[in-house]
Design a protein around this motif. Sequence first.
Motif, PDB file in Angstrom:
ATOM      1  N   HIS A 215       0.851  -1.187   0.000  1.00 13.71           N
ATOM      2  CA  HIS A 215       0.000   0.000   0.000  1.00 13.71           C
ATOM      3  C   HIS A 215       0.889   1.240   0.000  1.00 13.71           C
ATOM      4  O   HIS A 215       2.099   1.157   0.240  1.00 13.71           O
ATOM      5  N   TYR A 272      -8.046   2.316  -2.147  1.00  8.46           N
ATOM      6  CA  TYR A 272      -8.227   0.889  -2.397  1.00  8.46           C
ATOM      7  C   TYR A 272      -8.021   0.020  -1.163  1.00  8.46           C
ATOM      8  O   TYR A 272      -8.154  -1.205  -1.247  1.00  8.46           O
ATOM      9  N   GLY A 273      -7.668   0.623  -0.026  1.00  4.81           N
ATOM     10  CA  GLY A 273      -7.510  -0.149   1.200  1.00  4.81           C
ATOM     11  C   GLY A 273      -7.602   0.768   2.403  1.00  4.81           C
ATOM     12  O   GLY A 273      -6.918   1.793   2.458  1.00  4.81           O
ATOM     13  N   GLN A 274      -8.465   0.417   3.366  1.00  6.40           N
ATOM     14  CA  GLN A 274      -8.675   1.265   4.532  1.00  6.40           C
ATOM     15  C   GLN A 274      -8.423   0.466   5.812  1.00  6.40           C
ATOM     16  O   GLN A 274      -8.705  -0.728   5.884  1.00  6.40           O
ATOM     17  N   TYR A 281      -9.125  -4.182   8.616  1.00  5.04           N
ATOM     18  CA  TYR A 281      -8.811  -3.782   7.234  1.00  5.04           C
ATOM     19  C   TYR A 281      -9.994  -4.069   6.318  1.00  5.04           C
ATOM     20  O   TYR A 281     -10.637  -5.128   6.418  1.00  5.04           O
ATOM     21  N   SER A 283     -11.394  -3.322   2.007  1.00  6.39           N
ATOM     22  CA  SER A 283     -11.036  -2.870   0.668  1.00  6.39           C
ATOM     23  C   SER A 283     -12.207  -3.102  -0.270  1.00  6.39           C
ATOM     24  O   SER A 283     -12.926  -4.102  -0.138  1.00  6.39           O
ATOM     25  N   ARG A 291      -6.227  -6.242  -6.338  1.00  9.13           N
ATOM     26  CA  ARG A 291      -6.033  -4.978  -5.624  1.00  9.13           C
ATOM     27  C   ARG A 291      -4.634  -4.425  -5.892  1.00  9.13           C
ATOM     28  O   ARG A 291      -4.452  -3.239  -6.182  1.00  9.13           O
TER      29      ARG A 291
END
Length: 692
Positions: A215, A272-274, A281, A283, A291
């Motif tokens: 990321h 695209y990722g939180q 997590y 996404s 991803r």
Amino acid sequence: MTAVSDRPSTMEKSHEDARVNLPYLEDRLLGRWKDLRNIARGFARDPRIQRDPSLPMEQHRERVLEQLKILVTEAQVLRAFPERLGGKDDAGGGIAGFEELVAADPSLQIKAGVQWGLFCAAIHHLGTAEQHDRLLGAAMRLEVPGAFAMTEIGHGSDVASIATTATFNPETQEFDLHTPFRAAWKDYLGNAAKHGVAAVVFAQLITGGVNYGVHAFYVPVREINKDGSAGAMLPGVSSEDDGLKGGLNGIDNGRLAFDHVKVPLENLLARYGQVAEDGSYTSPIDSPGRRFFTMLGALVQGRVSLDGAAGSASKIALKTAITYGNQRRQFTGASETDETVLMDYQTHQRRLLPLLAEVYAGHFAHDSLLDLFHAVFSEEGMDTPESREDLETLAAALKPVSTWRALHTLQTAREACGGAGFMAENRLVQLRQDMDIYVTFEGDNTVLLQLVGKRLLSDYAKQFKGIDGINMARFVIERAGDTVLYKTPLNRAVQSILDTGSKRRSASELQEETTQRELLSGRVEAMVEKLAADLRPAFKMNQADGAALFNDHQVELIEAAKAHADLVQWEAFTKALTTIEDTETRTVLTWVRDLFAFTTLEKNLAWYLINGRLSAQRAETVTSYINRLLARLRPHAQDLIDAFGYDDDLVRATIISGVEQERQDEARGYFRTQRASGDAPRSEKSLKKTKR
């Protein structure tokens, strides 16, 4: 004496007087973003923007930084960004302008690409709207010069395996960004050695004991002085200068490392990722692989820009070599008095005109790539997984061939200009040095072609998804029959009979658009089919044996990808011909397209002969027809290279500024006057003839 079968046909004779409509073609080649290209070329003509070759590295670096500031205030370098932040939401237009800066100084083009095409683009494409508002504006205005910290010296193009980690701590709401060993240092980063005050850093995101893959994080790396310049390194961040390089020394490339640097949760670029406050997590993309490639695909514009810039460098090189070749004279083989112009020699034409045909094919292919890039990132409804995959594959196919071509073209042009080509004032050597790294960064060319090859295999496999056993058996039988036909002398014998006594018929058939397409596409299809058959056992093997089998066919995979790139360029050229409205210009460009096709066939004649796709006689016709095309295109060479619009102020090569023509005219005038006056000394050879 010319054989009857090799004389031009009636149709060819009717085209002998065809002429290039230069203003029309120049306008057509500027393409969709004509106005923006002209604006960028206007800046490239500005002495403030051009490279000063007398500067040592440190001063060159500072000059390029100041040039970026000029671009911010005077040029349209922010077009690709959102309108609400001062951009135009014009992804294609932004790239079209940037790639023209190579004419001013490749260091400027690449440093601009680092700032706006990588650092800012990462925030734009990987960040959220809130992060755009908070971080992007200052980066766009160059108030925050930034680095793009992806590459690690230990993994290079293998981004998925980078070792830098970002481990989330829910108690502090921070990521712990850490470089665990020397091979994990981020390296070759523009703006890292001196000017960058922040970086987008790629790291393995770890939370709750789970690694969620690579990321991106926004990380300040230096203090900002009161005058806006970069100050001291921030705690935990280390930097080293890469120093003098083989080229592009106007860019402060360097290394970065992080010793447990604390990065706030809000600085994870989270499109695209939180990661939630509790460390969980989420996404929008469930598949880790998809991803990863989506995040990297969002940054494909670097490859698109390099493809265009490499093409521009090739055009500049050919402008120099062809113009010089049309003025420089050497040897008196065709006349008792006048020396022959270099471009009249077949060997010189063989050096330069096939490269000119390749550059035209690459130009039209780049137009297609830029159109697709613009559609994906600026047109509503076009940003789909399928279109992104197509864009990634097309960029991965074209960037290698254009950057390799640029190096070959610059070297060939240098040699074609003799000693003059080696002089710094004619730029060819320096451009060659600066372009060298293009074949490696934004994806090593060989690695990118592997990506293309794998996509070809994937698309091939999709043909059989859901196919029943009966239809599969029928397909295998049909393909087996086709393979047998091509692998036995039968097909070659039939073709030889048809060709016997008629070289013109052989050449005429190879000139046909359908024949060229069949030969180029057939090669790709045959190579992919063979690869698929050879690799099929890998699905039943263990991992080690499967990898070994794949490794045994890696060279074939790369060759298939190169063949695909040839086909893509030929198709783009052929499609472009349908848009050329001026009849005579289209005729000349069709010859250029044919030269590209024939030289591509010639390079791969061994494959075509071994696989029975061409007879020996027809293969011989390929080379002989290339020579005919060279003679046909020779009168148009100057117009064809001039049509790209790179004038003397953009090329900046002393040998094409008129000085060579003046030298030649002076020399010819001197000897002409001497002969007319009767003062010319007699040659020793004529004296011996008189004695006989």
